[in-house]
Design a protein around this motif. Structure first.
Motif, PDB file in Angstrom:
ATOM      1  N   GLY A 195       9.886 -71.726 -12.612  1.00  0.00           N
ATOM      2  CA  GLY A 195       9.809 -71.519 -14.053  1.00  0.00           C
ATOM      3  C   GLY A 195       8.414 -71.776 -14.614  1.00  0.00           C
ATOM      4  O   GLY A 195       8.191 -71.603 -15.806  1.00  0.00           O
ATOM      5  N   GLY A 196       7.518 -72.235 -13.762  1.00  0.00           N
ATOM      6  CA  GLY A 196       6.160 -72.490 -14.224  1.00  0.00           C
ATOM      7  C   GLY A 196       6.018 -73.803 -14.973  1.00  0.00           C
ATOM      8  O   GLY A 196       5.117 -73.956 -15.794  1.00  0.00           O
ATOM      9  N   TYR A 197       6.902 -74.742 -14.706  1.00  0.00           N
ATOM     10  CA  TYR A 197       6.862 -76.006 -15.446  1.00  0.00           C
ATOM     11  C   TYR A 197       6.038 -77.079 -14.742  1.00  0.00           C
ATOM     12  O   TYR A 197       5.878 -78.168 -15.254  1.00  0.00           O
ATOM     13  N   PRO A 216      13.898 -76.035  -6.821  1.00  0.00           N
ATOM     14  CA  PRO A 216      12.730 -75.158  -6.907  1.00  0.00           C
ATOM     15  C   PRO A 216      12.591 -74.477  -8.253  1.00  0.00           C
ATOM     16  O   PRO A 216      11.553 -73.895  -8.555  1.00  0.00           O
ATOM     17  N   GLU A 217      13.631 -74.538  -9.087  1.00  0.00           N
ATOM     18  CA  GLU A 217      13.582 -73.791 -10.333  1.00  0.00           C
ATOM     19  C   GLU A 217      12.492 -74.294 -11.273  1.00  0.00           C
ATOM     20  O   GLU A 217      11.952 -73.526 -12.059  1.00  0.00           O
ATOM     21  N   PHE A 218      12.161 -75.563 -11.177  1.00  0.00           N
ATOM     22  CA  PHE A 218      11.098 -76.083 -12.047  1.00  0.00           C
ATOM     23  C   PHE A 218       9.767 -75.435 -11.690  1.00  0.00           C
ATOM     24  O   PHE A 218       8.981 -75.085 -12.545  1.00  0.00           O
TER      25      PHE A 218
END
Lengths: 289, 428, 319
Positions: free
Chosen positions: B101-103, B96-98
């Protein structure tokens, strides 16, 4: 330290071991160790010409039919030629540059007295201990900034910086043992500082330099971490990454993986057998003393 | 006719030559990274979609790379930070970090969302938008070797679900006849060793409490959880798993199950098919392998015997820093059609988050696919997501080291495992 | 000024012991342009590609860097690090490896060099054979040794079973008590040949008079080894030890390929943990891994300095 005296002790050493029992024990140990070092390699070689089905039936049987086509398949099915060329290009360029640049710095540090000499040495040397994982991200950003990301040239630059501390460390140690008299004499003969470096230090330092060359070469040839992050284009992969992706594409095909690994290793081994005398003589002449 | 076609080809060629300089300048190249270098059926599906797209959209070309998952994640993680990531790349909802991070760009308005299964859409929904194209989906299954199970003298019940006692019996009989009961390998993945335990926990606790457990709201010292762990530990102690489990890799555990030395059951997600249906000479399953699918055992006093885990795996996401969004979006749109969903099911023999038309599926593995579909219909309640879909950071690390590896290897007791998990995951 | 006419390219300490030049033109001094010529390329590379990224990392360690948002957290990462169990396990493993394994490496290298020095037949062949593992990449070594350690059909277990030691057959990389040792052995396997070559070089350059004298005294091989060869090789051996030590403080590739830090963190090293925190956890935060790297940098520097001091390696310069 002249050549005759170098050969001396070895001959006498041979005479010194007269007892048969000792000889036999020595031979046994040496044989065992040889099996230990090249045994795994021979095993790999037999597996590379057997199919996975044959291997899983008996992992240690001698190949009945030699499946050379596995090599062909591995070579055609993947880009080993490209990987090999990429590795060669990057590593040779990086090794040449880092050795020359490192030798220059090592010479200045070993020869000249100036304020901050030891500080510069400590600074250059200290980077040898830095965990590489973490400069990785920053380096990556820098390379992107200069449009050198995903390029072999960028990887070469990084490789140069990786090997610089070791090179300086090895060469500084050796250069500082070159007798000062030589330099004094050269100065009196009218050599300039830079001439001295190229015409005296480099030739005399050759044994140490070739050691540095070899070490740098081996380490970079096998470098994995930076290559995997800094290169994404399959056309630009270096050999270690190539082997790993090859493994990924042949997940359980042991025979094929073995063939791929052999392809990657054989050229290095051949080159080594060919050059080993020279390389080892260079190392035997001693740098890390 | 032939002549006409030839003439047309010549004309086209001349035209292409005349325009080649201009065309090269106009066509945009997008980059796409995919996992699955070692799974031919999935590779073929992706490559086919890409070439169809290129044929239909001359202005776009696609550079498609297949990269092993671990390398792909490493590269994607460093690439997005500096805006150099590929336009489209492979991602799973457990990263979920992508998204955080707004990527990633939302696919609303780019892809026809009506062509996605609702549950798969949910896996990728955040703040009301959908961020991934869920190509691959799976259920967690218990595969078994019909012949070997019969050989050790066990009959699988008509319901295809054993009781706890029956399963224990199966494990004992397997050990007694020198056959490893449960194939499993945790050498290169952070999750397979936990399938038996967590599927059992789901059936014992029911979806609601199981969800709470994964959210850290229920402690591992809960009596029901301790009961299930104690049972699984008893299986471990009998010798349920291969002795080499801790170093066996995922691919090797497949081989272990259907080739050599062979095992009775193999708890693994339905993406089993990706490796198993490769040609046998390359490590795939023999054509005549007596494969069966049973449910995970029902738990004594279990709340939800017909529960099952469903999850979304391989998906494609659109990089928010992409400079070629029109082409990239168009490619994703072209992939998300019911027709392509059907093709995936047919070719890969695996579920997909893209909608498909069951009536049209003509699988080369029809029998297998029928059985898988039947097992899925029998499961009344679906729980979404495996533990790693819910666990993060330290807790995920503890899960992979303890529950995935140490517990099924017999290295830790029930108490130690529960304590370690609570220390890392329990939020009180 | 007779010395000046000696052939220059001859490594001879010459008869002159005194400095023939006056202090006003001390040959150990050089003008700044000359120094710059020698040092600037190296320093430029160092500052551009090592110091600057490292500095950035150090700064990063005071921030939480989530995605595109960066927030200052002061020493929070460092405080968290003090209570991070996994980090301390990683430190312990790396320390064990760095202090113990180099002894194994250097001792093996020395013994092999002595064997060759003792004049075995086919010495050239052995020298090549023993050096071969040094050439292989960690990826290849990793694959090979994972096969060797394979529980079901690996050489090690097959051999143990063949000689009736079935109970010793183990899951070498899967048992937390054995995994670290197994990976260490693999690492030593790769590097012993390198140490061998360097030791051989050092032995050959020992002054022959000393060895001759010891032979006249009728020393046994053991006595010769411990009373003459090892003391005389001390600087070489210590340098090899420190080189190996540094290598092991950073060890990553082999562990990552063979065990990825498992089982139960038994082979977790600081490098693998940094890597995991930077790339494998579900977070983009670079601050925390940067803090680990910063701490580790300090630890390694301190360790190397202490070793240097303890060994008094200065003497290599005079050797």
């Amino acid at each position: 330290m002249s050549p005759p005296s170098m050969m001396g002790p070895r001959d006498r050493g041979a005479v010194q071991m007269p007892r048969l029992l000792g000889r036999a024990a020595l031979a046994a140990v040496i044989l065992a160790y040889t099996v230990y070092t090249i045994g795994p390699f021979l095993w790999l070689a037999t597996m590379s010409v057997r199919t996975t089905e044959e291997i899983s039936r008996d992992h240690y049987a001698w190949p009945k039919t030699f499946h050379w086509e596995q090599f062909h398949q591995a070579w055609v099915g993947s880009n080993f030629a490209t990987y090999f060329w990429n590795s060669a290009l990057v590593v040779v360029a990086a090794v040449m540059v880092v050795t020359l640049v490192g030798a220059a710095a090592a010479h200045a540090l070993a020869r000249y007295r100036f304020r901050g000499n030891r500080l510069v040495y400590a600074v250059l040397f200290s980077s040898i201990v830095f965990p590489p994982q973490i400069t990785l991200i920053s380096l990556y950003q820098i390379l992107v900034g200069y449009n050198l990301y995903n390029s072999l040239f960028g990887l070469t630059l990084v490789y140069i910086s990786l090997q610089l501390p070791l090179t300086v460390y090895l060469l500084e140690g050796f250069f500082s043992r070159i007798p000062q008299d030589l330099f004094d004499a050269a100065k009196i003969d009218g050599y300039g500082d830079i001439e001295i470096f190229f015409r005296i230090v480099l030739p005399i330092g050759m044994p140490a330099i070739s050691t540095a060359l070899i070490l740098n070469f081996i380490q970079l040839w096998n470098e994995f971490l930076f290559a995997v992050v800094l290169i994404t284009d399959p056309e630009k992969r270096t050999l270690p990454i190539g082997i790993r992706s090859f493994m990924g594409e042949n997940f359980q095909d042991i025979g094929m993986i073995a063939a791929g690994v052999m392809i990657s290793v054989v050229p290095v081994i051949l080159a080594y057998i060919f050059f080993s005398e020279k390389l080892i003589r260079g190392m035997t002449a001693g740098a890390v003393k | 006719m032939k002549k006409a076609r030839l003439g047309f080809a010549c004309a086209a060629l001349a035209f292409a030559l005349a325009l080649s300089g201009q065309a090269a300048a106009q066509s945009t190249q997008i980059t796409m990274w995919s996992n699955w270098p070692d799974e031919p059926a999935k590779r073929d599906w992706v490559s086919a979609r890409v070439s169809e797209f290129e044929a239909a959209n001359k202005q776009c070309t696609v550079k498609l790379n297949f990269i092993p998952k671990a390398d792909l994640y490493t590269q994607a993680k460093s690439a997005v930070r500096t805006g150099q990531a590929p336009d489209i790349f492979y991602m799973e909802p457990d990263q979920p970090e992508f998204l955080a991070g707004g990527y990633l760009d939302p696919l609303d308005g780019i892809v026809d969302l009506a062509n996605l299964e609702p549950w798969a859409k949910a896996a990728w929904t955040s703040r009301g938008k959908v961020f991934g194209l869920p190509v691959e989906a799976y259920t967690v299954e218990m595969y078994y070797n019909k012949d070997l199970v019969k050989q050790v003298g066990v009959t699988v019940p008509a319901s295809n679900q054993m009781s706890q006692a029956e399963f224990t019996e199966l494990v004992k009989k397997g050990v007694a006849s020198g056959i490893t009961p449960v194939a499993q390998g945790v050498g290169d993945r952070p999750f397979p060793g936990a399938f038996l335990l967590y599927e059992s926990l789901l059936r014992k606790l029911g979806p609601e409490d199981y969800g709470k457990l994964l959210e850290g709201k229920i402690s591992y010292s809960d009596k029901r959880i301790v009961d299930v762990m104690t049972w699984v530990k008893s299986l471990v102690d009998i010798g349920a798993y291969p002795k080499s489990i801790s170093t066996l890799k995922l691919g090797e555990s497949h081989f272990y199950f259907y080739q050599k030395p062979g095992a009775l059951v193999f708890p693994i997600p339905s993406w089993f098919s990706g490796r198993a249906f490769a040609p046998p000479a390359n490590g795939g399953m023999p054509a005549d392998f007596p494969l069966g699918i049973m449910h995970f055992p029902k738990m004594d006093e279990g709340k939800c015997p017909d529960c099952k885990t469903l999850a979304v795996a391989g998906s494609y996401v659109l990089f928010s820093g992409s400079k070629n969004k029109p082409c990239a979006g168009a490619l994703l749109k072209s992939m998300a059609t019911v027709e392509n969903g059907t093709k995936w099911m047919e070719q890969v023999s695996l579920q997909t988050g893209i909608r498909s038309d069951p009536a049209k599926i003509k699988s080369q593995r029809a029998d297998y696919f029928a059985e898988l579909t039947k097992r899925n219909q029998e499961a009344k309640t679906v729980f979404f997501g495996t533990p790693l879909f819910h666990y993060r950071g330290k807790c995920a690390d503890a899960f992979s080291q303890v529950m995935n590896s140490a517990f099924p290897t017999g290295l830790v007791s029930v108490k130690e495992a529960a304590d370690k998990m609570d220390a890392a995951c329990f939020k009180g | 000024m007779k010395e000046a006419s000696l052939p220059i390219v001859q490594e001879s300490s010459g008869p002159a012991g005194k400095n023939p030049v006056g202090p006003e033109m001390d040959p150990r001094r050089a003008s700044w342009p000359v120094l710059a010529f020698f040092l600037v390329p190296a320093l430029a590379i160092y500052f551009g590609l090592t110091a600057y990224p490292a500095f950035k990392t150090f700064i990063d360690s005071f921030f939480l860097i989530e995605g595109r948002e960066t927030s200052f957290v002061g020493f929070a990462h460092y405080r968290e690090l003090m209570h991070d169990g996994t980090f301390w396990v990683a430190v312990r493993n790396t320390m064990i490896w760095s202090f113990i394994a180099p002894i194994l490496d250097v001792a093996t290298g020395l013994l092999l060099a002595l064997a060759l020095y003792a004049g075995v037949p086919f010495a050239r062949f052995f020298r090549v054979a023993w050096f071969t593992p040094v050439l292989l990449s960690y990826v290849v070594v990793g694959i090979l040794w994972m096969w060797i350690y394979n529980y079901d059909w690996g050489v090690l277990n097959v051999a143990l079973r063949a000689v009736g030691l079935e109970h010793l057959a183990s899951s070498w990389l899967g048992d937390p008590n054995l995994a670290l040792g197994s990976v260490m052995i693999t690492h030593a396997w790769k590097w012993a040949g390198f140490n061998m070559v360097v030791c051989l070089a050092a032995i050959h350059s020992l002054p022959s008079e000393v060895l001759e004298a010891s032979e006249l005294d009728n020393c046994g091989w053991g006595a010769k080894l411990f009373h003459i060869i090892i003391p005389m090789l001390r600087p070489t051996l210590l340098n090899l030890y420190i080189l190996a030590f540094i290598g092991k403080m950073k060890v990553f590739d082999l562990v990552w390929i063979m065990t990825a830090g498992g089982p139960l963190w038994a082979t977790e090293t600081v490098s693998t943990y940094v890597y995991k925190r930077a790339f494998n956890w579900n977070t983009f935060d670079l601050g925390y891994p940067s803090a680990i790297a910063a701490v580790w940098f300090g630890v390694v520097c301190a360790a190397v300095l202490i070793l240097n001091r303890a060994f008094g390696t200065k003497e290599r310069l005079e050797y």
